[in-house]
Design a protein around this motif. Structure first.
Motif, PDB file in Angstrom:
ATOM      1  N   LYS A  37       0.823  -1.197   0.000  1.00  0.00           N
ATOM      2  CA  LYS A  37       0.000   0.000   0.000  1.00  0.00           C
ATOM      3  C   LYS A  37       0.863   1.254   0.000  1.00  0.00           C
ATOM      4  O   LYS A  37       1.959   1.270   0.544  1.00  0.00           O
ATOM      5  N   GLU A  38       0.314   2.301  -0.614  1.00  0.00           N
ATOM      6  CA  GLU A  38       0.892   3.636  -0.470  1.00  0.00           C
ATOM      7  C   GLU A  38       0.081   4.362   0.598  1.00  0.00           C
ATOM      8  O   GLU A  38      -1.144   4.401   0.533  1.00  0.00           O
ATOM      9  N   LEU A  39       0.766   4.959   1.556  1.00  0.00           N
ATOM     10  CA  LEU A  39       0.044   5.610   2.651  1.00  0.00           C
ATOM     11  C   LEU A  39      -0.259   7.080   2.373  1.00  0.00           C
ATOM     12  O   LEU A  39      -1.225   7.627   2.895  1.00  0.00           O
ATOM     13  N   ASN A  40       0.603   7.727   1.575  1.00  0.00           N
ATOM     14  CA  ASN A  40       0.380   9.125   1.197  1.00  0.00           C
ATOM     15  C   ASN A  40       0.098  10.028   2.403  1.00  0.00           C
ATOM     16  O   ASN A  40      -0.933  10.682   2.507  1.00  0.00           O
ATOM     17  N   VAL A  53       5.128   7.862   1.768  1.00  0.00           N
ATOM     18  CA  VAL A  53       5.416   8.609   3.005  1.00  0.00           C
ATOM     19  C   VAL A  53       6.340   9.785   2.708  1.00  0.00           C
ATOM     20  O   VAL A  53       7.379   9.640   2.064  1.00  0.00           O
ATOM     21  N   GLU A  54       5.937  10.954   3.182  1.00  0.00           N
ATOM     22  CA  GLU A  54       6.810  12.132   3.169  1.00  0.00           C
ATOM     23  C   GLU A  54       7.353  12.266   4.584  1.00  0.00           C
ATOM     24  O   GLU A  54       6.611  12.581   5.515  1.00  0.00           O
ATOM     25  N   TYR A  55       8.643  12.023   4.751  1.00  0.00           N
ATOM     26  CA  TYR A  55       9.221  12.047   6.091  1.00  0.00           C
ATOM     27  C   TYR A  55       9.745  13.445   6.418  1.00  0.00           C
ATOM     28  O   TYR A  55      10.492  14.045   5.649  1.00  0.00           O
ATOM     29  N   ILE A  56       9.348  13.943   7.593  1.00  0.00           N
ATOM     30  CA  ILE A  56       9.803  15.247   8.085  1.00  0.00           C
ATOM     31  C   ILE A  56      10.550  15.044   9.393  1.00  0.00           C
ATOM     32  O   ILE A  56       9.981  14.519  10.354  1.00  0.00           O
ATOM     33  N   GLU A  57      11.802  15.430   9.431  1.00  0.00           N
ATOM     34  CA  GLU A  57      12.572  15.302  10.671  1.00  0.00           C
ATOM     35  C   GLU A  57      12.174  16.402  11.646  1.00  0.00           C
ATOM     36  O   GLU A  57      12.120  17.575  11.301  1.00  0.00           O
ATOM     37  N   MET A  58      11.892  16.023  12.865  1.00  0.00           N
ATOM     38  CA  MET A  58      11.476  16.959  13.901  1.00  0.00           C
ATOM     39  C   MET A  58      12.691  17.580  14.591  1.00  0.00           C
ATOM     40  O   MET A  58      13.700  16.905  14.811  1.00  0.00           O
ATOM     41  N   ILE A  59      12.589  18.864  14.930  1.00  0.00           N
ATOM     42  CA  ILE A  59      13.609  19.499  15.752  1.00  0.00           C
ATOM     43  C   ILE A  59      13.602  18.822  17.126  1.00  0.00           C
ATOM     44  O   ILE A  59      12.553  18.546  17.692  1.00  0.00           O
ATOM     45  N   ASN A  60      14.781  18.530  17.656  1.00  0.00           N
ATOM     46  CA  ASN A  60      14.905  17.915  18.990  1.00  0.00           C
ATOM     47  C   ASN A  60      14.115  16.620  19.110  1.00  0.00           C
ATOM     48  O   ASN A  60      13.495  16.343  20.139  1.00  0.00           O
ATOM     49  N   ALA A  61      14.148  15.815  18.052  1.00  0.00           N
ATOM     50  CA  ALA A  61      13.374  14.568  18.047  1.00  0.00           C
ATOM     51  C   ALA A  61      13.816  13.615  19.145  1.00  0.00           C
ATOM     52  O   ALA A  61      13.027  12.782  19.600  1.00  0.00           O
ATOM     53  N   ASP A  62      15.081  13.711  19.583  1.00  0.00           N
ATOM     54  CA  ASP A  62      15.559  12.788  20.615  1.00  0.00           C
ATOM     55  C   ASP A  62      15.513  13.385  22.014  1.00  0.00           C
ATOM     56  O   ASP A  62      16.104  12.830  22.944  1.00  0.00           O
ATOM     57  N   SER A  63      14.809  14.509  22.188  1.00  0.00           N
ATOM     58  CA  SER A  63      14.599  15.025  23.540  1.00  0.00           C
ATOM     59  C   SER A  63      13.371  14.345  24.137  1.00  0.00           C
ATOM     60  O   SER A  63      12.413  14.025  23.427  1.00  0.00           O
ATOM     61  N   CYS A  64      13.377  14.130  25.438  1.00  0.00           N
ATOM     62  CA  CYS A  64      12.344  13.343  26.107  1.00  0.00           C
ATOM     63  C   CYS A  64      10.969  13.989  25.970  1.00  0.00           C
ATOM     64  O   CYS A  64      10.831  15.217  26.026  1.00  0.00           O
ATOM     65  N   CYS A  65       9.954  13.139  25.831  1.00  0.00           N
ATOM     66  CA  CYS A  65       8.575  13.630  25.733  1.00  0.00           C
ATOM     67  C   CYS A  65       7.929  13.772  27.110  1.00  0.00           C
ATOM     68  O   CYS A  65       6.819  14.289  27.235  1.00  0.00           O
ATOM     69  N   GLY A  66       8.619  13.262  28.160  1.00  0.00           N
ATOM     70  CA  GLY A  66       8.083  13.392  29.508  1.00  0.00           C
ATOM     71  C   GLY A  66       7.368  12.165  30.018  1.00  0.00           C
ATOM     72  O   GLY A  66       6.828  12.174  31.126  1.00  0.00           O
ATOM     73  N   ASP A  95       2.794  -2.280   9.483  1.00  0.00           N
ATOM     74  CA  ASP A  95       1.745  -3.275   9.250  1.00  0.00           C
ATOM     75  C   ASP A  95       0.655  -2.747   8.349  1.00  0.00           C
ATOM     76  O   ASP A  95       0.116  -3.469   7.495  1.00  0.00           O
ATOM     77  N   ARG A  96       0.329  -1.476   8.488  1.00  0.00           N
ATOM     78  CA  ARG A  96      -0.682  -0.850   7.612  1.00  0.00           C
ATOM     79  C   ARG A  96      -0.250  -0.950   6.154  1.00  0.00           C
ATOM     80  O   ARG A  96      -1.058  -1.262   5.268  1.00  0.00           O
ATOM     81  N   ALA A  97       1.001  -0.634   5.918  1.00  0.00           N
ATOM     82  CA  ALA A  97       1.505  -0.604   4.541  1.00  0.00           C
ATOM     83  C   ALA A  97       1.725  -1.996   3.965  1.00  0.00           C
ATOM     84  O   ALA A  97       1.791  -2.164   2.751  1.00  0.00           O
TER      85      ALA A  97
END
Length: 452
Positions: free
Chosen positions: A336-339, A370-383, A449-451
């Protein structure tokens, strides 16, 4: 061990403190502190900007450097094991971002676990350990069948509409605020009938299995995220693996270790080592960053038991995170394409504890559409940090609200995580940020699994 560690008792001394519960006590715990590790901290401060609690408070005692200084003071008997020491040790999320930042390679995670073990042993000797703590760590988590019964009770409450009714009538507010807010992020759990349908062994379709892997189910994971475990097994079979849901496995012990209950953690580790030895699998696969970090550190829990340490090292050599193993296997064939636009939130114990960063991103990028967007501070804790979002709710939410500012900038449709605690936290963050109509939080195995 340093010279200071040769003393066999630690005596807390009464001080002019207004903090309750600081009575003098003798604790034979000095040998638990590794003075070599404590002294390896150069007090350089590289850890400060990496630490979520330091960024929130600006206080030295809320930083890894400050906490190590407190540990040193306790180990050298110049500070008490008092309520202030306890509060500073437990304000830490245990995210281990400081380990990534540290140029000296100080194993901060094991240091803070030792400090909490000292705290909890002191409280037990003074008979101040809370009753609820005994229930959680001795009566619930060591018993998978009891956790499953709690899951069944939650399913029954959801199916009867009690959760919805409580929300609509406001009855939910009789719960402590952390529990009242957290329940909004809890999806419907699998029914007992659905759980009974699980195949103990899942084989790849139309091909011979290249590997036999044992699925580490986790405790809460297999109740609240049963379908994610099933999705993980399906994805692994698509990669050519035979997946076995190994009998007699237990909680990984991470929650015990992080909460200073080291003896309980060791007992759980022994049960898991024995269970997977009997299974005779090529690899032991998990899909929870926190569990995986604990499983890979079992050999460090048996310094005084050489035979168990050797068995633990063999166990650890087989442990793989699902992302890690999939990256080593032939590429998946998606149907599947998830788009969708997707961003990724690192699990702290996957990124900082296990060094697994690129593999999840590669898997996400491999999904068609999938269009992947890297998040700023992706490896900082979410709490999230295990049960931190319950025990330190206000600090957890401050960290989460800051995280959601970075999430919002990605304009993603899906935020992907690799840990159940992070997944719940990000679901809660989406609700708090008023973004339920714009974004969903999904475990990476469910996305794959979706894809497929």
């Amino acid at each position: 061990m340093g010279a200071d560690a040769n003393m066999n008792t630690l005596t807390t001394k009464p001080q002019n403190s207004t903090t309750p519960g600081c009575e003098s006590t003798n604790i034979s715990l000095l040998g638990k502190f590794d003075m070599n590790e404590i002294m390896n901290c150069m007090q350089c401060g590289f850890c400060l900007p990496a630490c979520p609690t330091y960024r929130q408070t600006g206080k030295e005692v809320a930083s890894p450097r400050g906490r190590i200084a407190l540990m040193k003071g306790v180990a050298q008997e110049s500070l008490e094991v008092d309520n202030e020491f306890e509060a500073n040790m437990y304000l830490c999320l245990g995210c281990r971002a400081c380990e990534t930042a540290c140029p000296a390679g100080v194993p901060y995670g094991s240091l803070v676990e030792t400090a909490r073990e000292v705290v909890e042993t002191r409280k037990k000797e003074e008979k101040k350990a809370p009753f609820i703590r005994d229930i959680i760590f001795n009566k619930v988590f060591p018993h998978p069948e009891r956790i499953e019964k709690l899951g069944t009770a939650l399913w029954a409450a959801q199916s009867a509409g009690l959760q919805t009714m409580a929300q609509k009538t406001g009855l939910i507010n009789i719960l402590p605020r952390p529990m009242a807010e957290m329940q909004q992020a809890v999806d419907k759990v699998a029914s007992p009938a659905e759980r009974k349908k699980r195949q103990k062994v899942m084989k790849p379709e139309g091909q011979k299995a290249t590997l036999k892997v044992g699925m580490f189910k986790g405790c809460i994971m297999d109740v609240m995220f049963y379908e994610t475990n099933q999705a993980t097994a399906r994805v692994l079979t698509k990669a050519g693996c035979e997946v076995v849901f190994v009998d007699d496995q237990a909680c990984c012990g991470a929650l015990h270790a992080h909460a200073g209950e080291k003896d309980g953690a060791v007992d759980l580790a022994k049960r898991n080592i024995e269970a997977f030895e009997k299974a005779g699998v090529d690899f032991i696969v998990n899909n929870a960053g926190g569990c995986g970090a604990a499983l890979k550190e079992y050999h460090h829990w048996f310094h005084d038991e050489p035979e168990w340490k050797e068995r633990a090292m063999k166990f650890v050599s087989k442990v793989r995170d699902a992302n890690e193993l999939l990256a080593e296997l032939p590429e998946l064939t998606f149907k599947k394409e998830l788009n969708v636009r997707v961003t990724y939130q690192d699990s702290c114990h996957l990124a900082h504890g296990q060094g697994i960063r690129n593999q999840p991103r590669q898997l996400i990028r491999s999904i068609p559409g999938v269009e992947y967007i890297e998040m700023i501070n992706a490896d900082s804790c979410c709490g999230s940090a295990g049960i931190y979002n319950i025990t330190n709710f206000d600090m957890s939410m401050r960290i989460l609200d800051d995280k959601m500012k970075d999430v919002r900038q990605t304009k993603a449709h899906i935020i992907v995580t690799s840990n159940p605690g992070c997944l719940l936290q990000m679901k809660q963050g989406i609700i708090r940020a008023g973004m339920k109509d714009q974004m969903e939080a999904v475990h990476i195995m469910d996305l794959l699994d979706r894809a497929l």
